[in-house]
Design a protein around this motif. Structure first.
Motif, mmCIF file in Angstrom:
data_model
loop_
_atom_site.group_PDB
_atom_site.id
_atom_site.type_symbol
_atom_site.label_atom_id
_atom_site.label_comp_id
_atom_site.label_asym_id
_atom_site.label_seq_id
_atom_site.Cartn_x
_atom_site.Cartn_y
_atom_site.Cartn_z
ATOM 1 N N VAL A 258 43.681 42.390 63.467
ATOM 2 C CA VAL A 258 44.597 42.296 62.337
ATOM 3 C C VAL A 258 44.651 40.849 61.869
ATOM 4 O O VAL A 258 44.673 39.925 62.686
ATOM 5 N N ALA A 259 44.690 40.652 60.541
ATOM 6 C CA ALA A 259 44.714 39.295 59.992
ATOM 7 C C ALA A 259 45.717 39.204 58.847
ATOM 8 O O ALA A 259 46.247 40.215 58.378
ATOM 9 N N GLU A 260 45.928 37.988 58.382
ATOM 10 C CA GLU A 260 46.808 37.779 57.231
ATOM 11 C C GLU A 260 46.048 37.914 55.915
ATOM 12 O O GLU A 260 46.633 38.291 54.902
ATOM 13 N N THR A 261 44.741 37.584 55.942
ATOM 14 C CA THR A 261 43.915 37.674 54.738
ATOM 15 C C THR A 261 42.589 38.330 55.090
ATOM 16 O O THR A 261 42.193 38.375 56.258
ATOM 17 N N ALA A 262 41.884 38.790 54.064
ATOM 18 C CA ALA A 262 40.581 39.406 54.296
ATOM 19 C C ALA A 262 39.585 38.386 54.844
ATOM 20 O O ALA A 262 38.799 38.710 55.741
ATOM 21 N N ASP A 263 39.607 37.159 54.338
ATOM 22 C CA ASP A 263 38.698 36.125 54.854
ATOM 23 C C ASP A 263 38.967 35.847 56.327
ATOM 24 O O ASP A 263 38.039 35.690 57.116
ATOM 25 N N GLN A 264 40.231 35.795 56.684
ATOM 26 C CA GLN A 264 40.586 35.578 58.085
ATOM 27 C C GLN A 264 40.129 36.775 58.922
ATOM 28 O O GLN A 264 39.669 36.602 60.052
ATOM 29 N N LEU A 265 40.228 37.977 58.374
ATOM 30 C CA LEU A 265 39.786 39.164 59.102
ATOM 31 C C LEU A 265 38.311 39.065 59.442
ATOM 32 O O LEU A 265 37.906 39.366 60.561
ATOM 33 N N TYR A 266 37.506 38.634 58.489
ATOM 34 C CA TYR A 266 36.067 38.488 58.738
ATOM 35 C C TYR A 266 35.827 37.569 59.939
ATOM 36 O O TYR A 266 35.070 37.906 60.846
ATOM 37 N N ASP A 267 36.505 36.423 59.948
ATOM 38 C CA ASP A 267 36.344 35.471 61.055
ATOM 39 C C ASP A 267 36.840 36.060 62.376
ATOM 40 O O ASP A 267 36.206 35.890 63.417
ATOM 41 N N SER B 188 42.049 53.281 52.972
ATOM 42 C CA SER B 188 43.377 52.965 52.432
ATOM 43 C C SER B 188 43.733 51.497 52.598
ATOM 44 O O SER B 188 44.701 51.023 52.006
ATOM 45 N N ASN B 189 42.963 50.748 53.378
ATOM 46 C CA ASN B 189 43.221 49.331 53.611
ATOM 47 C C ASN B 189 42.460 48.439 52.635
ATOM 48 O O ASN B 189 42.622 47.232 52.625
ATOM 49 N N MET B 190 41.650 49.028 51.788
ATOM 50 C CA MET B 190 40.789 48.250 50.889
ATOM 51 C C MET B 190 41.580 47.405 49.891
ATOM 52 O O MET B 190 41.078 46.404 49.396
ATOM 53 N N HIS B 191 42.834 47.774 49.604
ATOM 54 C CA HIS B 191 43.644 46.984 48.668
ATOM 55 C C HIS B 191 43.939 45.583 49.207
ATOM 56 O O HIS B 191 44.353 44.709 48.468
ATOM 57 N N HIS B 192 43.675 45.364 50.484
ATOM 58 C CA HIS B 192 43.836 44.033 51.081
ATOM 59 C C HIS B 192 42.563 43.200 50.949
ATOM 60 O O HIS B 192 42.523 42.070 51.424
ATOM 61 N N GLY B 193 41.518 43.754 50.352
ATOM 62 C CA GLY B 193 40.264 43.025 50.207
ATOM 63 C C GLY B 193 39.270 43.282 51.320
ATOM 64 O O GLY B 193 38.242 42.609 51.410
ATOM 65 N N THR B 194 39.554 44.256 52.159
ATOM 66 C CA THR B 194 38.651 44.528 53.268
ATOM 67 C C THR B 194 37.330 45.143 52.810
ATOM 68 O O THR B 194 36.364 45.140 53.570
ATOM 69 N N ASP B 195 37.285 45.630 51.567
ATOM 70 C CA ASP B 195 36.011 46.140 51.050
ATOM 71 C C ASP B 195 34.967 45.035 50.995
ATOM 72 O O ASP B 195 33.786 45.269 51.284
#
Length: 88
Positions: free
Chosen positions: A56-65, A9-16
């Motif tokens: 938890v992050a603000e963006t998917a790219d930040q989440l990766y880091d 359900s979190n994939m809409h944030h780009g986590t996919d």
């Protein structure tokens, strides 16, 4: 091996895309669930669980880091604990 868990359900944030990138690394086991029970976080921000710890992050790219920062932090803590136990 590190376990990184994602909520479908979190994939809409780009986590996919984050999940796909992590799946390429043999040090990481990626697991996707229908729900991780963190609905408030899931709705608001990209997030994942790293070895059970919420990231938890603000963006998917930040989440990766931030996932890699959490992995490095956990490895350092484990190394310090192992050294302490060796010294006993």
């Amino acid at each position: 091996m590190h376990i990184v868990e994602f909520c479908v359900s979190n994939m809409h944030h780009g986590t996919d895309e984050v999940m796909k990138r992590l799946e390429q690394d043999p040090r990481v086991e990626v697991i996707e669930y229908g729900c991780l029970g963190n609905c408030g976080e899931c709705y608001l921000s990209p997030y994942a669980l790293v070895n059970g710890e919420s990231v938890v992050a603000e963006t998917a790219d930040q989440l990766y880091d931030l996932i890699w920062q959490e992995i490095e932090k956990q490895e350092a803590e484990k190394s310090a604990l192992d050294k302490l136990l060796e010294d006993l």
